[in-house]
Design a protein around this motif. Sequence first.
Motif, mmCIF file in Angstrom:
data_model
loop_
_atom_site.group_PDB
_atom_site.id
_atom_site.type_symbol
_atom_site.label_atom_id
_atom_site.label_comp_id
_atom_site.label_asym_id
_atom_site.label_seq_id
_atom_site.Cartn_x
_atom_site.Cartn_y
_atom_site.Cartn_z
ATOM 1 N N ILE A 1 45.305 41.959 53.305
ATOM 2 C CA ILE A 1 45.804 40.734 52.647
ATOM 3 C C ILE A 1 45.762 39.563 53.622
ATOM 4 O O ILE A 1 45.308 38.463 53.295
ATOM 5 N N CYS A 2 46.230 39.819 54.848
ATOM 6 C CA CYS A 2 46.267 38.753 55.855
ATOM 7 C C CYS A 2 44.848 38.318 56.237
ATOM 8 O O CYS A 2 44.591 37.122 56.461
ATOM 9 N N SER A 3 43.922 39.269 56.278
ATOM 10 C CA SER A 3 42.508 38.936 56.528
ATOM 11 C C SER A 3 41.987 38.010 55.431
ATOM 12 O O SER A 3 41.268 37.037 55.699
ATOM 13 N N ALA A 4 42.368 38.319 54.194
ATOM 14 C CA ALA A 4 41.927 37.508 53.051
ATOM 15 C C ALA A 4 42.482 36.088 53.148
ATOM 16 O O ALA A 4 41.803 35.112 52.818
ATOM 17 N N MET A 5 43.723 35.983 53.609
ATOM 18 C CA MET A 5 44.335 34.661 53.780
ATOM 19 C C MET A 5 43.641 33.866 54.888
ATOM 20 O O MET A 5 43.425 32.656 54.755
ATOM 21 N N CYS A 6 43.293 34.547 55.980
ATOM 22 C CA CYS A 6 42.564 33.878 57.069
ATOM 23 C C CYS A 6 41.236 33.323 56.554
ATOM 24 O O CYS A 6 40.853 32.196 56.885
ATOM 25 N N ALA A 7 40.540 34.127 55.744
ATOM 26 C CA ALA A 7 39.249 33.696 55.194
ATOM 27 C C ALA A 7 39.445 32.477 54.297
ATOM 28 O O ALA A 7 38.678 31.504 54.359
ATOM 29 N N PHE A 8 40.503 32.513 53.480
ATOM 30 C CA PHE A 8 40.772 31.386 52.575
ATOM 31 C C PHE A 8 41.035 30.104 53.368
ATOM 32 O O PHE A 8 40.430 29.054 53.103
ATOM 33 N N PHE B 1 49.009 30.930 31.681
ATOM 34 C CA PHE B 1 48.871 29.916 32.733
ATOM 35 C C PHE B 1 48.059 30.460 33.915
ATOM 36 O O PHE B 1 47.096 29.831 34.371
ATOM 37 N N LEU B 2 48.420 31.652 34.400
ATOM 38 C CA LEU B 2 47.779 32.202 35.599
ATOM 39 C C LEU B 2 46.293 32.494 35.378
ATOM 40 O O LEU B 2 45.492 32.381 36.301
ATOM 41 N N SER B 3 45.925 32.870 34.160
ATOM 42 C CA SER B 3 44.518 33.225 33.921
ATOM 43 C C SER B 3 43.619 31.986 33.899
ATOM 44 O O SER B 3 42.399 32.109 33.923
ATOM 45 N N ASP B 4 44.232 30.806 33.885
ATOM 46 C CA ASP B 4 43.451 29.575 33.896
ATOM 47 C C ASP B 4 43.670 28.764 35.173
ATOM 48 O O ASP B 4 43.111 27.683 35.321
ATOM 49 N N TYR B 5 44.510 29.316 36.056
ATOM 50 C CA TYR B 5 44.863 28.582 37.287
ATOM 51 C C TYR B 5 43.912 29.009 38.406
ATOM 52 O O TYR B 5 43.646 30.205 38.574
ATOM 53 N N LYS B 6 43.395 28.046 39.170
ATOM 54 C CA LYS B 6 42.292 28.351 40.114
ATOM 55 C C LYS B 6 42.672 29.369 41.193
ATOM 56 O O LYS B 6 41.816 30.078 41.696
ATOM 57 N N LEU B 7 43.953 29.468 41.543
ATOM 58 C CA LEU B 7 44.356 30.402 42.610
ATOM 59 C C LEU B 7 44.652 31.803 42.087
ATOM 60 O O LEU B 7 44.937 32.708 42.862
ATOM 61 N N THR B 8 44.607 31.971 40.758
ATOM 62 C CA THR B 8 44.969 33.288 40.197
ATOM 63 C C THR B 8 44.057 33.734 39.051
ATOM 64 O O THR B 8 44.312 34.768 38.437
ATOM 65 N N GLU B 9 42.993 32.976 38.743
ATOM 66 C CA GLU B 9 42.234 33.238 37.506
ATOM 67 C C GLU B 9 41.630 34.640 37.443
ATOM 68 O O GLU B 9 41.611 35.259 36.386
ATOM 69 N N ARG B 10 41.161 35.153 38.581
ATOM 70 C CA ARG B 10 40.600 36.519 38.558
ATOM 71 C C ARG B 10 41.696 37.569 38.670
ATOM 72 O O ARG B 10 41.670 38.592 37.992
ATOM 73 N N ALA B 11 42.659 37.306 39.543
ATOM 74 C CA ALA B 11 43.743 38.277 39.760
ATOM 75 C C ALA B 11 44.549 38.500 38.482
ATOM 76 O O ALA B 11 45.039 39.607 38.226
ATOM 77 N N SER C 1 47.746 36.377 46.356
ATOM 78 C CA SER C 1 47.192 37.196 47.448
ATOM 79 C C SER C 1 46.134 38.165 46.932
ATOM 80 O O SER C 1 45.166 38.460 47.633
ATOM 81 N N LEU C 2 46.328 38.650 45.716
ATOM 82 C CA LEU C 2 45.302 39.521 45.118
ATOM 83 C C LEU C 2 44.014 38.719 44.885
ATOM 84 O O LEU C 2 42.911 39.214 45.137
ATOM 85 N N GLU C 3 44.162 37.468 44.445
ATOM 86 C CA GLU C 3 42.987 36.601 44.259
ATOM 87 C C GLU C 3 42.215 36.463 45.580
ATOM 88 O O GLU C 3 40.993 36.612 45.627
ATOM 89 N N ASN D 1 40.043 48.171 47.852
ATOM 90 C CA ASN D 1 40.529 48.943 46.694
ATOM 91 C C ASN D 1 41.962 49.412 46.884
ATOM 92 O O ASN D 1 42.773 49.359 45.953
ATOM 93 N N ASN D 2 42.291 49.873 48.095
ATOM 94 C CA ASN D 2 43.672 50.289 48.375
ATOM 95 C C ASN D 2 44.636 49.113 48.232
ATOM 96 O O ASN D 2 45.745 49.258 47.712
ATOM 97 N N THR D 3 44.203 47.965 48.704
ATOM 98 C CA THR D 3 45.061 46.776 48.658
ATOM 99 C C THR D 3 45.292 46.319 47.223
ATOM 100 O O THR D 3 46.408 45.932 46.862
ATOM 101 N N ILE D 4 44.240 46.392 46.405
ATOM 102 C CA ILE D 4 44.395 46.041 44.989
ATOM 103 C C ILE D 4 45.460 46.947 44.355
ATOM 104 O O ILE D 4 46.344 46.483 43.629
#
Length: 503
Positions: free
Chosen positions: A295-302, A396-406, A439-441, A457-460
């Motif tokens: 999760i933290c790696s994903a945040m660094c990338a973002f 709301f979340l399914s249309d919000y850019k930070l959560t649309e896929r998650a 964070s899942l996004e 996959n484990n993180t999901i």
Amino acid sequence: MDFSDFINQYKNKLHNLFNVKDDIDKLSLNRGLPDKIFNEVMNCKPLSVFIPDEYGGRGGETHEALAMLEASSYESLPLSLMMGINGALFLQPVANYGQEEVKQSIFDRFLHENNMGGLMITEPDFGSDALHMETSFKKVHSEDGDAYSISGTKHWAGLTGAADFWLITARKENSGGGLGRDIGFFIHDSKRGGIEVEEYYKNLGLYMLPYGRNKIDITVPEEYKLKPKSIGIKMMLDVLHRSRLQFPGMGIGFLKRLMDEAITHCRERYVGGQSLFNYDQVKKRLNRLQSSFTICSAMCAFTSQNVPLTKDVSNMDLTANAIKTYTTDLMQQAAQSLLQLTGAKGYRLDHIAGRALIDSRPFQIFEGSNDILYQQISESVLKNMRKLKLKNLHTFLSDYKLTERAADYFSEVLNFKIDHTLAQDRLVELGQIISRVISLEFTLRLGDKGFNKDLINNTIAVLRNDVERMVVSFTNEKTPEVVEHYEESSSWLKSILPQHAHS
């Protein structure tokens, strides 16, 4: 120097200083960092990553800053915090808002004289309520030109008594003696004097950094005032949000170190005739450590891809708050887990597990208490939902850019209406849920870039379980009342003794 050479040289130097020449476990028992070690660290020019290239730095590239913080926190979390304070709370604000005539001389002292800089916002009576600070400034005229006179008291500034430069926040004193609403930022060179350390605090952890209470009575030349693009409050938000968005840099090295320590310990430790590694509860803890690292790696990338130095992030409150809160919660959870796995031997200040627990704890408090920031996440989302006239959280979340896929992973779980007048404790819980969905996004986006599929996959799975559990609590819980007169009939001893024994 090529960045990979630069970062490898820095990593090798830290490893050598803290594990070969000296012992970080012993060093960590004393307050401060010995000058010899400090100078060897600073001779690698780690802070050059925060300085734009036109002033002789490496260019202020976000991914370089995060990688340097990661290398630091793998060996020492307090060292990483020291670098983070210098970078996010001094050098970056000076790069973005400092006046041109003073920048070069300041940056030169960092690049060539191993100088340090910090930020003073917090006051004894105004912690989280920074906008009501009472440190004041007024313009004064002298033979040397216009200047600002600043007076007040600041505390809990990391590097108290040790920084060569300070960024100091204050409010303008009006003609009637009252204070204006806006905030001013001033660069103070410690060589000019005027800051008296009234007390050094015995901070519980982070021994490398001195903290204390400072009495401020200084005069700052006019060119040392930061120039906001609009108002000072917006500048302060830009500075604080940028810092929060970079927390994963400090978190990632720390989490990787705890994960490495835990896996090594569990492989080598035998209990009941078998390796700790074989126990299901141990596997569960190790799995969570790995998902925290992911999760933290994903945040660094973002952050690296979305937050260049030049971008104004004053309006990125939701993202910054979600990243800061969850990163720091993961850090504390990881430390608790490592201590549980190492058992009694970890419960020492000269062991990484005990030290990690104490050193990571204040990260959930400083730069915005997590309870408050989680509440602000919810308030931000609810405000957006009201604008769109939406009541269903999933819609709301399914249309919000930070959560649309998650949001697709929670189509049933988050399919409920939100009361727009939630009590404060419910806002905190909702903020925790939203930060996990965001964070899942980030994790899904990291997976797209070819990051280890098993870890993704484990993180999901971990994030889905967490959100599902939290939603059950959120949708069923009623806000409890505090029993004010709890002393009445609340002695367990009286409750089990015969009535006549009371007299």
